[in-house]
Motif scaffolding. Sequence first.
Motif, PDB file in Angstrom:
ATOM      1  N   ALA A  81       0.872  -1.172   0.000  1.00  0.00           N
ATOM      2  CA  ALA A  81       0.000   0.000   0.000  1.00  0.00           C
ATOM      3  C   ALA A  81       0.908   1.219   0.000  1.00  0.00           C
ATOM      4  O   ALA A  81       2.111   1.121   0.287  1.00  0.00           O
ATOM      5  N   LEU A  82       0.338   2.395  -0.326  1.00  0.00           N
ATOM      6  CA  LEU A  82       1.147   3.605  -0.286  1.00  0.00           C
ATOM      7  C   LEU A  82       1.399   4.059   1.139  1.00  0.00           C
ATOM      8  O   LEU A  82       2.421   4.676   1.441  1.00  0.00           O
ATOM      9  N   THR A  83       0.442   3.789   2.029  1.00  0.00           N
ATOM     10  CA  THR A  83       0.572   4.232   3.406  1.00  0.00           C
ATOM     11  C   THR A  83      -0.309   3.359   4.281  1.00  0.00           C
ATOM     12  O   THR A  83      -1.054   2.503   3.784  1.00  0.00           O
ATOM     13  N   THR A  84      -0.231   3.561   5.587  1.00  0.00           N
ATOM     14  CA  THR A  84      -1.118   2.873   6.523  1.00  0.00           C
ATOM     15  C   THR A  84      -1.832   3.911   7.364  1.00  0.00           C
ATOM     16  O   THR A  84      -1.376   5.054   7.500  1.00  0.00           O
ATOM     17  N   ASP A  85      -2.961   3.524   7.927  1.00  0.00           N
ATOM     18  CA  ASP A  85      -3.727   4.457   8.755  1.00  0.00           C
ATOM     19  C   ASP A  85      -3.868   3.977  10.192  1.00  0.00           C
ATOM     20  O   ASP A  85      -4.705   4.469  10.943  1.00  0.00           O
ATOM     21  N   ASP A  86      -3.015   3.027  10.602  1.00  0.00           N
ATOM     22  CA  ASP A  86      -3.124   2.472  11.949  1.00  0.00           C
ATOM     23  C   ASP A  86      -1.798   2.492  12.707  1.00  0.00           C
ATOM     24  O   ASP A  86      -1.671   1.866  13.771  1.00  0.00           O
ATOM     25  N   GLY A  87      -0.813   3.224  12.191  1.00  0.00           N
ATOM     26  CA  GLY A  87       0.474   3.312  12.875  1.00  0.00           C
ATOM     27  C   GLY A  87       1.404   2.150  12.623  1.00  0.00           C
ATOM     28  O   GLY A  87       2.505   2.102  13.197  1.00  0.00           O
ATOM     29  N   SER A  88       1.023   1.213  11.770  1.00  0.00           N
ATOM     30  CA  SER A  88       1.904   0.088  11.457  1.00  0.00           C
ATOM     31  C   SER A  88       2.881   0.490  10.359  1.00  0.00           C
ATOM     32  O   SER A  88       2.670   1.469   9.641  1.00  0.00           O
ATOM     33  N   ALA A  89       3.963  -0.272  10.246  1.00  0.00           N
ATOM     34  CA  ALA A  89       5.003   0.037   9.265  1.00  0.00           C
ATOM     35  C   ALA A  89       4.839  -0.823   8.028  1.00  0.00           C
ATOM     36  O   ALA A  89       4.745  -2.058   8.126  1.00  0.00           O
ATOM     37  N   LEU A  90       4.814  -0.187   6.860  1.00  0.00           N
ATOM     38  CA  LEU A  90       4.828  -0.933   5.611  1.00  0.00           C
ATOM     39  C   LEU A  90       6.145  -1.690   5.476  1.00  0.00           C
ATOM     40  O   LEU A  90       7.205  -1.197   5.881  1.00  0.00           O
ATOM     41  N   GLU A  91       6.085  -2.865   4.903  1.00  0.00           N
ATOM     42  CA  GLU A  91       7.301  -3.628   4.652  1.00  0.00           C
ATOM     43  C   GLU A  91       7.995  -3.078   3.416  1.00  0.00           C
ATOM     44  O   GLU A  91       7.385  -2.931   2.355  1.00  0.00           O
ATOM     45  N   THR A  92       9.272  -2.739   3.544  1.00  0.00           N
ATOM     46  CA  THR A  92      10.055  -2.208   2.435  1.00  0.00           C
ATOM     47  C   THR A  92      11.047  -3.264   1.959  1.00  0.00           C
ATOM     48  O   THR A  92      11.415  -4.167   2.704  1.00  0.00           O
ATOM     49  N   PRO A  93      11.519  -3.144   0.694  1.00  0.00           N
ATOM     50  CA  PRO A  93      12.322  -4.241   0.127  1.00  0.00           C
ATOM     51  C   PRO A  93      13.797  -4.192   0.452  1.00  0.00           C
ATOM     52  O   PRO A  93      14.505  -5.189   0.289  1.00  0.00           O
ATOM     53  N   GLY A  94      14.327  -3.028   0.880  1.00  0.00           N
ATOM     54  CA  GLY A  94      15.765  -2.942   1.115  1.00  0.00           C
ATOM     55  C   GLY A  94      16.581  -3.126  -0.149  1.00  0.00           C
ATOM     56  O   GLY A  94      17.629  -3.782  -0.139  1.00  0.00           O
ATOM     57  N   THR A  95      16.141  -2.517  -1.249  1.00  0.00           N
ATOM     58  CA  THR A  95      16.842  -2.653  -2.525  1.00  0.00           C
ATOM     59  C   THR A  95      18.211  -1.972  -2.459  1.00  0.00           C
ATOM     60  O   THR A  95      18.299  -0.789  -2.103  1.00  0.00           O
ATOM     61  N   PRO A  96      19.293  -2.658  -2.817  1.00  0.00           N
ATOM     62  CA  PRO A  96      20.621  -2.037  -2.809  1.00  0.00           C
ATOM     63  C   PRO A  96      20.813  -1.154  -4.037  1.00  0.00           C
ATOM     64  O   PRO A  96      20.080  -1.264  -5.029  1.00  0.00           O
ATOM     65  N   PRO A  97      21.810  -0.281  -4.001  1.00  0.00           N
ATOM     66  CA  PRO A  97      22.040   0.618  -5.144  1.00  0.00           C
ATOM     67  C   PRO A  97      22.284  -0.113  -6.457  1.00  0.00           C
ATOM     68  O   PRO A  97      21.934   0.399  -7.529  1.00  0.00           O
ATOM     69  N   THR A  98      22.878  -1.287  -6.399  1.00  0.00           N
ATOM     70  CA  THR A  98      23.160  -2.029  -7.632  1.00  0.00           C
ATOM     71  C   THR A  98      21.884  -2.458  -8.348  1.00  0.00           C
ATOM     72  O   THR A  98      21.916  -2.754  -9.546  1.00  0.00           O
ATOM     73  N   SER A  99      20.777  -2.508  -7.620  1.00  0.00           N
ATOM     74  CA  SER A  99      19.497  -2.903  -8.225  1.00  0.00           C
ATOM     75  C   SER A  99      18.528  -1.741  -8.329  1.00  0.00           C
ATOM     76  O   SER A  99      17.329  -1.950  -8.562  1.00  0.00           O
ATOM     77  N   TRP A 100      19.026  -0.521  -8.140  1.00  0.00           N
ATOM     78  CA  TRP A 100      18.160   0.652  -8.224  1.00  0.00           C
ATOM     79  C   TRP A 100      17.505   0.739  -9.596  1.00  0.00           C
ATOM     80  O   TRP A 100      18.128   0.453 -10.625  1.00  0.00           O
ATOM     81  N   ARG A 101      16.229   1.148  -9.616  1.00  0.00           N
ATOM     82  CA  ARG A 101      15.487   1.358 -10.861  1.00  0.00           C
ATOM     83  C   ARG A 101      14.786   2.705 -10.806  1.00  0.00           C
ATOM     84  O   ARG A 101      14.489   3.226  -9.714  1.00  0.00           O
ATOM     85  N   PRO A 102      14.479   3.314 -11.962  1.00  0.00           N
ATOM     86  CA  PRO A 102      13.721   4.566 -11.945  1.00  0.00           C
ATOM     87  C   PRO A 102      12.436   4.420 -11.136  1.00  0.00           C
ATOM     88  O   PRO A 102      11.719   3.421 -11.265  1.00  0.00           O
TER      89      PRO A 102
END
Length: 454
Positions: free
Chosen positions: A88-109
């Motif tokens: 989701a773009l955001t949450t409305d309950d104070g929980s944290a969205l899971e992020t992928p931890g993409t490294p710079p070598t795999s950066w995309r536009p």
Amino acid sequence: MFRHAHHRKAPALRTAITVALALLLTTGGSGAQADRGSGSAPSLAPQVLRTGSGSTGYRVTFRFRDTDATHVQIKGEWYFGNPYDLSALTTDDGSALETPGTPPTSWRPGDIPLPYPNSPAANWPVADMKKGRDGVWSYTTPLPSGLFTYSFYVDCADPTQATCTPVSDPANPPWNETNGKVSGTVERTSQVYVPSDPSSGTVDHAWQGPSRRGQQGRLAHVTYPAPTSLTPPGENYLSVYTPPDYDPGRAKPYPTLYLFSGDATEMDWSTQGGAGHILDNLIATGQIPPMVVVMPNTGGFPDSADYASFDQNLTDTLIPYVESHYHVSAAASSRATAGLGYGASLTNSLLFGHTTEFGSYGVFSPGRRGAYTLPAASALTDAQIDALGQARIYVGGGWQDPSHDYHAGEVALLTGIGVPATPGFVNGGHNWFTWRLNLRDFLTQTAFFPSVAG
């Protein structure tokens, strides 16, 4: 880029200015430099090289000399993720969205800096550096455009680094450090700016990069008398930005922005926040008026409910000090204040408790925990609501910030009582990538504009 000065104690004003040298072109706030193939002895400052290839079109080499160290690591703000690939773009309950931890070598536009795991904490990657025969440790990584903060750990045995103290880059030190001597608070990070490579799809962040010669403001470190300060006793610190061609004798006094950080120090906004370059560029392009920006150390004052002790120091001591030492307007309409995190909570304490002291308020990612929490609408008097209606208010943060619901709740509180508020939410987490955008948008959309209240 901007120039630097230090204010130190003198018998009368308790301040004196020492001008430091302006540094090199591709700095984020210090001496990182582009690789020009010079025949002179190589600098150990970061080398920013355009490759025109790879994921980002640029690569950066960081170096650190310590012949006695057995293990050196670098920590940098370069985990990434595409907000539109999250659950989701955001949450409305104070929980944290899971992020992928993409490294710079795999950066995309479309990828932006996002901590991993997603949290208000500085959850950024830590990598081992490689030691050369000359005792210089190095690390090379591609990076997209923008300003990036980094620091080093030397012989840290803690795998989490929690018990180790980071150090800034001696070859690219914070601007308040000269020959190893620090004025005020020690800043344990350095910054590097990477230009955009359009062929790689990176965003043009030139508005937060080095400014052109002749368009540089000045940063000064100031020690000012603060009778209620406990640490340091009887005085405290400021970083002060004055605009290019600052003229203490001009007919029209300058507007003033009081800018608070999330870690209480006077150094964060002018280093990690890149505030000097942002101001230089926005002034040079005519998007904002020339202004004086005061970045105080907000720590060291007695504990109090709702930050009352700091607020009193600000209104009774700091503002009069600034208005007697700089050519700034004493009109509330020409004063603005803004802050991030804890600094945004300070801003809220002023917004709701000292509304008429400032004409404009910028609230970036306020914390839901701390000495100040938002009042209920029912607790506000008619007089308070009338005063709020005369202020220019911006409330912003990152859509992916775990506390976004609290930030959005402030917009709902204000608009629910009929007070106009500019929402400034952008794709981003609880990090400097977001707050630089918030600062730019607050200054160009809200600060110092006339009130829209009837």
